[in-house]
Design an enzyme around this catalytic site. Structure first.
Site, PDB file in Angstrom:
ATOM      1  N   LYS A  92       0.872  -1.181   0.000  1.00  0.00           N
ATOM      2  CA  LYS A  92       0.000   0.000   0.000  1.00  0.00           C
ATOM      3  C   LYS A  92       0.906   1.228   0.000  1.00  0.00           C
ATOM      4  CE  LYS A  92      -3.888   1.985   2.670  1.00  0.00           C
ATOM      5  NZ  LYS A  92      -4.751   1.805   3.865  1.00  0.00           N
ATOM      6  N   SER A 148      -9.746   1.954   3.031  1.00  0.00           N
ATOM      7  CA  SER A 148      -8.854   2.707   2.173  1.00  0.00           C
ATOM      8  C   SER A 148      -7.832   1.845   1.428  1.00  0.00           C
ATOM      9  CB  SER A 148      -8.088   3.730   3.009  1.00  0.00           C
ATOM     10  OG  SER A 148      -7.222   3.064   3.922  1.00  0.00           O
ATOM     11  N   SER A 175      -9.998  -0.427   7.185  1.00  0.00           N
ATOM     12  CA  SER A 175      -9.395  -0.224   5.863  1.00  0.00           C
ATOM     13  C   SER A 175      -8.727  -1.444   5.248  1.00  0.00           C
ATOM     14  CB  SER A 175      -8.386   0.922   5.917  1.00  0.00           C
ATOM     15  OG  SER A 175      -9.056   2.154   5.888  1.00  0.00           O
TER      16      SER A 175
END
Lengths: 492, 490
Positions: A76, A151, A175
């Site tokens: 990420k 997210s 997330s």
């Protein structure tokens, strides 16, 4: 090759069926040909990946293969990666080349993993749909008109589309778990303090935790093993031995007590999601687990408490993005004040600004007691609820998200409805507990996720429950048809 | 109604004390001063995204030592908080400090006033925090020649304790006495180098005035960042004057922060309470509460060195110094050590004290050097005092020897030998000189003998001067006096 799990790829590499370079080239090609539509990556690092793959092949030849030797994965874009842009999904850091590696990056690399690139995400991890990214929304490979959740939506979509066998994510209010649920993969948020936050760009420091995202619980176990452990550079990292997560995956569930909180099955919950969840629970019962009704009376307050605490911390954490030392700086500032105002106004997106404003307000003189302190009290009540429940049960289960993947733009102008997407996941972050989401069914061609919450540092138990479920079912093996024709052409 | 002209000054202080740890409070960077800008700024000090603070336990220990030295309660679970504001030399956009649960709780410090009275100044608390960097406003311009500011983050993260007093001081003298006492305590503890010109100790003074007898405090102003006792004294005097004049002219004091410029000796308003920042303090989620056990405190207490109060008592007791002299010497651990060495080497503590408080202090002040760097060693001062006592040199010649020693010309004995400064004490030789003076100055002798009282006394000095001139000051003054008295008698 991309249909294989991390565990299978690990075996294939060990057996010499293919090299790390071949594996890396295969996935890089897949990303290059398919990600245009998904937009799951912000940055690809092919040269670095191939160099790492070659190093992994050499290490294996020399008998020095690490536990994840040659396995490709993606990070990420919230994790700092030395020499590589680390944007956090924001224009603010579009030009930021990190001078150092996050602990998570360092550890996975030390274990032999090969980084293919950095995945898309909601800006500064603020969002539940991956629509707040400066780099544009990520699309859900099950239906590209829909969001992958957020997210960690880039990591989720990339894994679901088999563009990469596994990825890292971070989870502040859901997330990792919510996008895992919306894309039909398995994702684990560890106990707060289990994985170092050094080098992970902070959103809400007391809630943020990094974790693995993959297509099975066994794969998550493999990754978590390498990611976990005490780090003296993070004062909130806990100095406690790391369990062997893979060793207990197959343990029978006989005698397991599963807490089922009625608060996770509200009257408003989609019947089909409720029944999918109950079917999964029935499967575990069949394996010897007992279902125990538990109460978590304060979890109703978790969304409002979270939307005080997380923005409050964020408003302070994001103060360092001021245009002075790195990151975005506006053109031709008239003076210092102008530089601050325009750099931050132009560098941050709307959702980030909204949360900075909310957090600033909550901490303001005269409001602190009414908002921040009360939210902290609610947080303690929620922790106490879980502690009481865990007196009688081993794990707590329910749906991960009250809904499936929704259409792009559907909630863009309605932040409160968007915030409710995390209603079942947020309480876990407030309590600091570990929890996993895994697919447990399909409705209208879209996956449904269920959540397994464990007691502190009981990641091994959560993974055991999830693995046993996955041994008996095949929901986690369902992959979207996305890119199948293209792959057929491109696959060697 | 009679106009009240009697005003009372009320002063409280906030003192920033830089702790002399080798590394910063939340990073491993060096705290040494004088390095190239930003060469001692790590990823953490630069507030790079994703970096986290790790507490330097050494800073905590130094803060606890301070707390023990001022008889304060030590908080066994203190908490770091974030004080949020934007400034270019504050890289994170917040200062990590303590508010609700500071490491050092209420304590007290005794001060001695010049009139010999003692007074207690209460410490409200002392908290740990990080220093900011520095903004450099000169010598920077962009390609178009427009002025720019530079930022040096070497100082960012240097550990500080901020000591906050109660408003217990009533005059600039009391405030300065307290400041000196605090300086003595922190340097004696070895937790701060005490270099005020380098910013190692910086004083903020809160000043208000009220009519004598008033119960309530007047509105206060805060004058920030005073880095010498002299500036502090001057800034307080000026602010007291300003406030009294303002009120007597019918105005009101507004709560504000002021800056004092030591060069121009002027102060100006920096910001008023109305435009003060809302700092939005909240507990720092990146740091755990600082837990201090009873055993930790006991272990640190065992390492406490002798502090100024105890040393002062010992100096009075062992060396029979006056309370005032003992107080002056005991306040600075280096001055105290210097004095004790000189006293032992000379065998005369009173003379040693006089030299340290007098000539040596004056000379050090004039040349702006610390006693640790004094060019005349304490051993050499002891030797010099011995030479005064055994009559080898007079007090006057001793100053000449001292000067030579200061210039690096050797030990007192070496200087005396090299320059032939040994006192002339041979009566026969001195008698010849006196006879010659009388012979050469018949006119003055006659005038002297004709004069009376004060006039005569004054004229006597002429003959002493002649004797000193002829002997280059080496004549034993007592002997010369006696000889002249005897030979000038009519």
């Amino acid at each position: 090759m991309h249909r294989k799990t991390l565990t299978e790829l690990q075996a294939g590499l060990a057996a010499g069926d293919f090299s790390a370079r071949e594996l890396t080239e295969h996935f890089l090609k897949r990303i290059q040909s398919l990600d245009g539509e998904l937009n799951s990556f912000i940055t690809l690092t092919p040269e670095q990946a191939l160099a790492q793959a070659d190093a992994a092949d050499q290490a294996r030849a020399a008998g020095q293969a690490g536990p994840l030797n040659g396995l490709p994965l993606a990070h990420k874009d919230i994790f700092c990666t030395r020499g590589v842009r680390t944007s956090c999904g924001s224009r603010m850091l579009d030009n930021f080349i990190s001078p150092y590696d996050a602990t998570v990056v360092e550890r996975l690399q030390a274990a032999g993993a090969v980084m293919l690139g950095k995945t898309n995400m909601d800006e500064f991890a603020m969002g539940s749909s991956n629509e707040t990214s400066w780099y544009g929304p990520v699309r859900n490979p099950w239906d590209t008109g829909r969001v992958p959740g957020g997210s960690s939506g880039g990591s989720a979509a990339a894994v679901a589309a088999r563009l990469v066998p596994a990825a890292t994510g971070t989870d502040t209010g859901g997330s990792i778990r919510q996008p895992a649920a919306l894309t039909g993969i398995t994702g684990l948020k560890p106990t707060y303090g289990r994985v170092s936050r050094w080098g992970m760009i902070a959103f809400a420091s007391s809630l943020d935790q990094a974790g693995p995202m993959a297509t099975s619980a066994a794969d998550c176990a493999l990754l978590l093993q390498a990611m976990s452990g005490h780090d003296p550079r993070d004062s909130t990292s806990v100095n406690q031995p790391v369990d062997n997560y893979s060793a207990t995956l197959d343990k029978p569930l006989t005698g397991l007590r599963i807490g089922v909180p009625e608060e996770f099955f509200p009257a408003t919950l989609d019947d089909r999601i409720a029944s999918t969840t109950r079917a999964a629970l029935a499967e575990l019962e069949k394996q010897g687990a007992t279902l125990v009704s538990v109460r978590l009376p304060s979890v109703d307050l978790s969304v409002p408490a979270y939307y005080v605490i997380a923005p409050a911390e964020a408003s302070s954490n994001l103060s360092r993005f001021d245009g002075v030392r790195y990151g975005y700086r506006c053109d031709d500032p008239a003076d210092l004040e102008d530089m601050y105002k325009r750099s931050r106004s132009e560098g941050f997106g709307a959702e980030v600004k909204r949360r900075i404003l909310v957090g600033t307000y909550a901490l303001s003189h005269g409001y602190y007691d009414a908002y921040y302190l009360r939210a902290q009290k609610v947080r303690r009540l929620i922790s106490n609820d879980f502690a009481a429940a865990f007196d009688n049960v081993d794990v707590i289960m329910g749906p991960t998200s009250p809904e499936q993947a929704f259409e792009l733009g559907a909630k863009k102008d309605d932040p409160v409805t968007m915030y409710m997407a995390d209603v079942f996941t947020i309480a876990v972050n407030l309590a600091g507990l570990p929890a996993l989401s895994m697919p447990a069914g399909m409705i209208d061609g879209l996956p449904v996720g269920i959540q397994v919450i464990g007691n502190y540092f009981r990641e091994a138990q959560i993974l055991n429950v999830a693995h046993r479920f996955q041994q008996a079912t095949n929901w986690h093996q369902k992959a979207p048809s996305f890119g199948e024709t293209a792959t057929a052409k491109g696959d060697a | 109604m009679e106009k009240i002209t009697e005003w009372e000054t009320v002063i409280g202080l906030e003192i920033h004390v830089q702790l002399s740890t080798a590394s910063k409070i939340f990073s491993g960077s060096s705290t040494a001063v004088g390095a190239e800008p930003n060469s001692q700024a790590s990823l953490v000090d630069l507030a790079m995204p994703g970096t986290l603070p790790v507490l330097n336990r050494g800073a905590v220990e130094k803060a606890i030592l301070f707390g023990l030295a001022v008889n304060a309660e030590i908080c066994q679970r203190s908490v770091f908080e974030r004080k949020n504001y934007f400034y270019p030399d504050l890289p994170k956009g917040y200062q990590t400090t303590q508010l609700e649960a500071p490491i050092v709780g209420p304590g007290k410090v005794d001060i001695q006033l010049e009139n010999g009275e003692k007074k207690v100044v209460r410490i409200h608390h002392a908290h740990l925090e990080e220093d900011a960097g520095k903004s450099l406003h000169e010598e920077f311009s962009d390609a178009q020649g427009r002025g720019m500011s530079g930022i040096d983050l070497n100082r960012a993260g240097t550990p500080l304790i901020e000591v906050v007093t109660e408003p217990d001081m009533r005059s600039p003298e009391e405030a300065v006495a307290f400041a000196r006492k605090l300086h003595g305590i922190v340097t004696s503890l070895g937790i701060c180098d005490g270099e005020m010109s380098q910013g190692s100790m910086r004083f903020d003074v809160n000043v208000s005035v009220r009519r004598k007898g008033d119960e309530t405090l007047g509105t206060r102003t805060e004058t920030k960042n005073l880095n010498s006792f002299r500036f502090m004294d001057a800034a307080i005097r000026q602010e007291v004057q300003r406030q009294i004049e303002l009120i007597e002219d019918g105005g009101t004091v507004i709560q504000e922060t002021r800056l004092y410029n030591g060069d121009t000796q002027a102060s100006r308003s920096m910001r008023s309470k109305e435009d003060a920042n809302d700092y939005r303090y909240f507990p720092c989620p990146d740091l755990l509460p600082v837990v201090v056990t009873d055993a930790d405190i006991a272990a640190l207490r065992a390492t406490l060195p002798e502090l100024p109060d105890a040393r002062e008592a010992r100096f009075i007791d062992s060396y029979q110094l006056s309370a005032y002299d003992a107080g002056l010497l005991a306040g600075n651990r280096f001055a105290a050590a210097y004095f004790e060495t000189a006293a032992q080497h000379s065998g005369d503590a009173k003379l040693a004290a006089n030299w340290v408080i007098g000539d040596i202090s004056a000379r050090l002040n004039a040349e702006d050097i610390a006693i640790e760097q004094c060019p005349v060693s304490a051993e050499n001062l002891g030797q010099l005092i011995q030479r005064i006592k055994d009559g080898t040199v007079s007090s006057k010649i001793a100053r000449q020897v001292f000067d030579a020693c200061w210039q690096g010309e050797g030990s007192p004995d070496e200087v005396i030998a090299a320059k032939g400064l040994k006192q002339m004490s041979d009566t026969g030789e001195l008698e010849k000189i006196v006879d010659q003076i009388i012979a050469d100055n018949a006119e003055q002798v006659a005038a002297y003998q004709a004069a009376e009282g004060g006039k005569q006394k004054k004229m006597f000095g002429f003959f002493v001067g002649q004797a000193m001139k002829l002997t280059q000051g080496k004549a034993n003054p007592q002997q010369i006096n006696a000889l002249l008295q005897q030979k000038l008698a009519p």
